[in-house]
Scaffold this active site. Structure first.
Site, PDB file in Angstrom:
ATOM      1  N   ASP A 197      33.415  50.736  42.034  1.00 25.20           N
ATOM      2  CA  ASP A 197      33.873  51.347  43.286  1.00 25.20           C
ATOM      3  C   ASP A 197      33.602  52.848  43.212  1.00 25.20           C
ATOM      4  OD1 ASP A 197      35.803  52.367  41.605  1.00 25.20           O
ATOM      5  OD2 ASP A 197      37.472  51.315  42.502  1.00 25.20           O
ATOM      6  N   SER A 198      33.855  53.542  44.305  1.00 22.10           N
ATOM      7  CA  SER A 198      33.481  54.954  44.380  1.00 22.10           C
ATOM      8  C   SER A 198      34.534  55.865  43.777  1.00 22.10           C
ATOM      9  CB  SER A 198      33.316  55.340  45.842  1.00 22.10           C
ATOM     10  OG  SER A 198      34.582  55.325  46.489  1.00 22.10           O
ATOM     11  N   GLY A 199      35.706  55.321  43.526  1.00 21.54           N
ATOM     12  CA  GLY A 199      36.819  56.158  43.101  1.00 21.54           C
ATOM     13  C   GLY A 199      37.682  56.581  44.280  1.00 21.54           C
ATOM     14  N   GLY A 200      37.150  56.436  45.492  1.00 19.15           N
ATOM     15  CA  GLY A 200      37.881  56.882  46.687  1.00 19.15           C
ATOM     16  C   GLY A 200      39.226  56.201  46.855  1.00 19.15           C
ATOM     17  N   PHE A 201      39.231  54.870  46.722  1.00 23.44           N
ATOM     18  CA  PHE A 201      40.479  54.141  46.933  1.00 23.44           C
ATOM     19  C   PHE A 201      41.511  54.495  45.866  1.00 23.44           C
ATOM     20  CE2 PHE A 201      43.344  50.558  46.394  1.00 23.44           C
ATOM     21  CZ  PHE A 201      43.778  50.348  47.689  1.00 23.44           C
ATOM     22  N   ASP A 224      34.082  57.375  49.823  1.00 21.76           N
ATOM     23  CA  ASP A 224      34.691  57.271  51.147  1.00 21.76           C
ATOM     24  C   ASP A 224      36.111  57.818  51.092  1.00 21.76           C
ATOM     25  OD1 ASP A 224      35.545  55.211  49.427  1.00 21.76           O
ATOM     26  OD2 ASP A 224      36.109  53.908  51.096  1.00 21.76           O
ATOM     27  N   GLN A 273      34.644  52.511  57.435  1.00 23.23           N
ATOM     28  CA  GLN A 273      36.081  52.809  57.554  1.00 23.23           C
ATOM     29  C   GLN A 273      36.452  52.720  59.037  1.00 23.23           C
ATOM     30  OE1 GLN A 273      38.475  53.160  55.394  1.00 23.23           O
ATOM     31  NE2 GLN A 273      37.370  53.329  53.441  1.00 23.23           N
ATOM     32  N   GLY A 289      39.164  50.282  53.247  1.00 22.44           N
ATOM     33  CA  GLY A 289      40.344  50.731  53.964  1.00 22.44           C
ATOM     34  C   GLY A 289      41.269  49.618  54.423  1.00 22.44           C
ATOM     35  N   ASP A 333      36.619  41.378  46.033  1.00 26.94           N
ATOM     36  CA  ASP A 333      37.254  41.640  44.739  1.00 26.94           C
ATOM     37  C   ASP A 333      38.729  41.817  44.992  1.00 26.94           C
ATOM     38  OD1 ASP A 333      36.850  44.540  45.851  1.00 26.94           O
ATOM     39  OD2 ASP A 333      38.290  44.729  44.209  1.00 26.94           O
ATOM     40  N   CYS A 389      43.113  21.190  37.935  1.00 24.70           N
ATOM     41  CA  CYS A 389      42.281  22.265  37.390  1.00 24.70           C
ATOM     42  C   CYS A 389      41.745  21.833  36.033  1.00 24.70           C
ATOM     43  CB  CYS A 389      43.121  23.540  37.252  1.00 24.70           C
ATOM     44  SG  CYS A 389      42.242  24.921  36.502  1.00 24.70           S
ATOM     45  N   CYS A 429      40.301  24.044  33.863  1.00 20.27           N
ATOM     46  CA  CYS A 429      40.078  25.224  33.020  1.00 20.27           C
ATOM     47  C   CYS A 429      40.648  24.958  31.633  1.00 20.27           C
ATOM     48  CB  CYS A 429      40.704  26.480  33.641  1.00 20.27           C
ATOM     49  SG  CYS A 429      42.464  26.701  33.347  1.00 20.27           S
ATOM     50  N   CYS A 431      44.579  24.705  31.566  1.00 23.40           N
ATOM     51  CA  CYS A 431      45.154  23.469  32.104  1.00 23.40           C
ATOM     52  C   CYS A 431      44.745  22.245  31.278  1.00 23.40           C
ATOM     53  CB  CYS A 431      44.744  23.306  33.565  1.00 23.40           C
ATOM     54  SG  CYS A 431      45.501  24.571  34.626  1.00 23.40           S
ATOM     55  N   HIS A 436      43.552  31.297  33.576  1.00 24.94           N
ATOM     56  CA  HIS A 436      43.723  30.293  34.640  1.00 24.94           C
ATOM     57  C   HIS A 436      43.518  30.895  36.025  1.00 24.94           C
ATOM     58  CE1 HIS A 436      45.082  27.130  37.240  1.00 24.94           C
ATOM     59  NE2 HIS A 436      45.796  28.052  37.852  1.00 24.94           N
TER      60      HIS A 436
END
Lengths: 418, 418
Positions: free
Chosen positions: A91-95, A145, A239, A266, A316, A354, A356, A359, A385
C-alpha cells in the site's frame, strides 16, 4: 513490462481473470492476506504457499519504520528479504498515516507524521512514497492518496479527492522516472520467466543472492538489448468519500492519468456496510473493464464474495488474521468464538466442511484450550484456518464464475430458446 | 505390557537403544522437547513430526490446572487431545510444585499448593498424582517426588530423599491397581500394534474417536482373552541432593521397589554444572544397565551430548524452546542472540551447517527483523530451529555410538592385536 491482465470468462458482472506479475500468475478474483511487517503474523511462508496464497500485501508505513526501506532493498526487496517468491503488493502508506489521527499533518506537498513507535517525525510525499515502494520492490505498488475521514463535509471530500488526483499524477511521474531502480529490475530473467517461461520460480529463487544487475548484464551481453526488463506496476486509487458523484469524478480523472490497475480506497472508515457496497458498485461503472480493480481493506467472507460478484478483482483485509488472534474464527457454519466454554470438550473439528490442516487434525476442544491458556500455537492455528477459509471462499467464487460461463455456453449450444 | 527397552550397541558408557512404547518406537539417547500445556509453544504437531520428534514431555501440574485431567481423559488422553500419536511422557508435578516456593506445603501425606493462576488450593499425593497422570494418559509417567532445594542440610536432604522413596512405593502401588484406567487402555490394538505391527500409527489415529473400550471388547470377543493390554510405564525418580552417598542409597532403594525405568531428578536447581555432571555420573553406576535412564531438566546442547556419552538414555529441557522465544539460538558456530543489530543486514542463514526449514529458507536479517518487531513468526521460527538443533545433536550422538561400535567390530575382525 510490469503486469498483464486477461479476463478468461465472466458471469454477470463478475470476472474470472489471470493477473501475471514479475513473480507469478494470480487467479482473480483474489484475496490478499496482509503481511504488515513482511510476515503474515504467525504463519511460515511454506504454509502460506501450501494454502495457495498467490499474493501478499505489505504495509509501506510499517516497513518504512521497521526494518527500513534500505535494509529491504539491499536484500533484494521484500521477496528476497522475507523469502517469498510469489507476488506482493504494498500500500502507499496513506491509509496507515491517516489512521494515526493526531500524529499527522497533511499539506499539498505531502504528509508529515510521527512514528507510532518512538514519536520521531517523518514525511511522505507522493515522490518519497514511490521511492519507498520501489525500494521495497513489491510487484504492485500504490499511488500516495489521502484517505478522507468519515463523515466529512462535501467540500472537504472534494478538496481531498482533488489533491489525491494531483498526488496520483506526481506519483506516476516519479515512478516512470525511477521504476528501473527496483531491487530486482536487473534480474531480467525473473520477470521474463514469470511472464512466460515455466521455471520462473526457481529462476528467481536462485537469482535472489546474485549481485543486482548481473542477470540484466548477461542478457544484454547475449545480444538482446531491447529485451523488456520487468518493473513494478503502479495502481491509481479512487477517492471521493461516500459521494457517488465525487467518486465518479475521481475515477474518470484517475483513469485519464492512466494506470495498469485501479483501486477503490477510502472505504471501511466507519461507514455503514450498505454504503460501502453502494460506493463500490457505482465506482466500478467508471473503471475500465480491461484493467484489474482492487477494493482496499474489505471485508467479511460474505462481503468479499459479494464484491467479487460485482466485478472486483482484488481485495485485502486484516480481518481474517486479526480476528484469528482474538479467537474469532470463520467457518461454513458461521462465526465461532473459540474462547467460549461450550467448546471445552467439543471433539469435533472447527469446521466440518473445511479441509485445511487445522480442521483436518485438531478438535475445537484443543483450539479452545490453546486460546484459554494463551498458547502461541493457538494464534498460529487460528490464523492458518482463517486465511484458508478466505482463500477457499475466493476459490468457490472463481469456480462459480467459471460454471456460470460454462452453463451459458451449454445453454447456447442446446439451441435458441423460444 | 508397557514399554520394551533394547540396547543395540554401546561405545564406552554410551548406549544406543530402542525404547518401544504403546505409541511408537524411540531411538535412544533421545531428547524430549517440552510441551508444557500439550503444545510445544508455537510449533504445530506436523512440524514436530517432520523434525523427527519421537517423544514429547507434558507437565502434569500445568495440565491438571488447564484444561484439567477430566477434559483430557475424555478426549482419549493427551494423544487424542493434542492429536499427537507418537510417545508422550508426563512429569509427576513434583518439580513444578517445588518451584512454587511460598505457595506449597509438604507433608508425609503429600503436597498442598496454590495455583499460580488463581491462588486456588490443591493437593497432590502420590496417589492423586498417579490418578492425574493415568487420566492424562502419557506413555511414560513419573512417581511423585520431592525435589529438594539447593543448598540444603544433609539431614534435610536425607529426610526428603527417604520420603520420596516412600512416595515411590505408594505411587507404584496405586499405579499397579489403576493402570488399566488409562484412557487408551481399551484400545488394545493401539498398543499391540505399536509394539510390533507396522500400521501402529494409523490404527491408533483411527481409534482416537472410538468409544473407550470398544477395541478391547472386540479383541475379547475375538477369543483372545489373554492378550496383553498396553498400559503406561511408571518410572521411579532418584533424589538425594548433591550428596553422592545419599544418591547411591536413593538409587538402590528405588531399584528395590522396581520400575521399568529410572530418572535422576533434583538437578538443575542452582548447583554448579560440574556438580550436576558428577552427581549424574555417580548415580548412573547404581542404576540397572538394562533399563532406560532419564535425567530430568537438562541442559545445553553440549551437556546433553556429554550426558548421553556417560550413559544417559533420555533427557528433557525447556532451554531450546524458552531460549528461542527470547531470541537465543543454538548453532554449530555457537550461540546467536538474534536481537543484535549486527544481524540486521546479514543475508546468511542462521546456521550454515543446519538443514532445518528455517535455516534453509530465511536469513539472519529476516529473523532479526521478526524478533525486533515482536512478530509472532519470529518465536515460531526460532523454536523450530532450536528444537531441530537439539534433535540433530542427539542424532549425531547416536551416530557416533553406532560408529564407535562398528569401529570396534572392524578392528576385532582384522585380527588379534599383539
Amino acid at each position: 513490462m510490469s503486469i498483464q491482465f486477461k479476463i478468461d470468462s465472466t458471469a454477470g458482472s463478475a470476472r474470472l481473470g489471470k493477473l501475471t506479475t514479475p513473480h507469478g500468475e494470480i487467479e482473480t478474483p483474489v484475496f490478499m492476506p496482509v503481511g504488515t511487517l513482511a510476515s503474515v503474523k504467525g504463519v511460515p511462508q511454506d504454509v502460506l504457499e501450501e494454502l495457495g496464497v498467490q499474493i501478499l500485501l505489505g504495509n509501506t508505513y510499517h516497513l518504512y519504520l521497521r526494518p527500513g526501506v534500505e535494509t529491504v532493498r539491499k536484500m533484494g526487496g521484500l521477496h528476497g528479504f522475507m523469502s517469498w517468491d510469489r507476488a506482493i503488493l504494498t500500500d502507499s502508506g496513506g491509509f496507515q498515516v491517516f489512521s494515526l489521527n493526531e500524529l499527522r499533518k497533511v499539506s499539498e506537498e505531502g504528509v508529515t507524521f510521527r512514528s507510532h513507535l518512538d514519536g520521531s517525525s517523518h514525511f511522505f510525499s507522493p515522490e518519497s512514497a514511490m521511492a519507498a515502494q520501489i525500494g521495497l520492490g513489491a510487484d504492485i505498488i500504490m499511488a500516495l492518496d489521502e484517505c478522507t475521514e468519515y463523515p466529512a463535509e462535501r467540500s472537504r471530500v472534494r478538496d481531498s479527492m482533488e489533491m489525491t488526483l494531483r498526488w496520483a499524477a506526481r506519483s506516476k511521474k516519479y515512478f516512470e522516472e525511477h521504476k528501473r531502480e527496483v531491487p530486482w529490475s536487473g534480474h531480467a530473467h525473473v520477470g521474463t520467466a514469470a511472464l512466460g517461461c515455466p521455471d520462473a520460480r526457481s529462476a528467481s529463487v536462485s537469482s535472489a543472492s546474485e549481485g543486482a544487475g548481473s542477470a540484466a548484464a548477461e542478457l544484454r551481453s547475449a545480444g538482446q538489448p531491447g529485451a523488456a526488463v520487468p518493473t513494478q506496476a503502479l495502481f491509481g486509487i479512487v477517492q471521493g468519500g461516500m459521494d457517488r458523484e465525487l467518486r465518479r469524478e475521481s475515477a474518470l480523472h484517475t483513469v485519464e492519468i492512466g494506470f495498469p490497475g485501479y483501486a477503490i480506497g477510502g472505504l471501511s472508515v466507519g461507514e455503514p456496510r450498505e454504503r460501502t457496497r453502494e460506493i463500490i458498485e457505482s465506482t466500478l461503472e467508471h473503471l475500465p473493464a480491461d484493467k484489474p480493480r482492487y477494493v482496499m481493506g474489505v471485508g467479511t467472507p460474505e462481503e468479499i464474495a459479494e464484491y467479487a460478484r460485482m466485478g472486483v478483482d482484488m481485495m485485502d483485509c486484516v480481518l481474517p488474521t486479526r480476528a484469528a488472534r482474538h479467537g474469532l474464527l470463520f467457518t461454513s457454519e458461521g462465526k465461532v468464538s473459540i474462547k467460549q466454554a461450550r467448546y471445552a470438550q467439543d471433539e469435533g473439528p472447527l469446521d466440518p466442511n473445511c479441509r485445511c490442516r487445522v480442521c483436518s487434525r485438531y478438535s475445537r476442544a484443543y483450539l479452545r484450550h490453546l486460546y484459554a491458556s494463551n498458547e502461541l500455537l493457538g494464534q498460529v492455528l487460528n490464523t492458518v484456518h482463517n486465511v484458508s477459509y478466505y482463500l477457499d471462499t475466493m476459490r468457490a467464487v472463481r469456480h462459480a464464475i467459471q460454471l456460470g460461463e460454462r452453463a451459458r455456453f451449454l445453454s447456447e449450444r442446446s439451441g435458441p430458446k423460444p
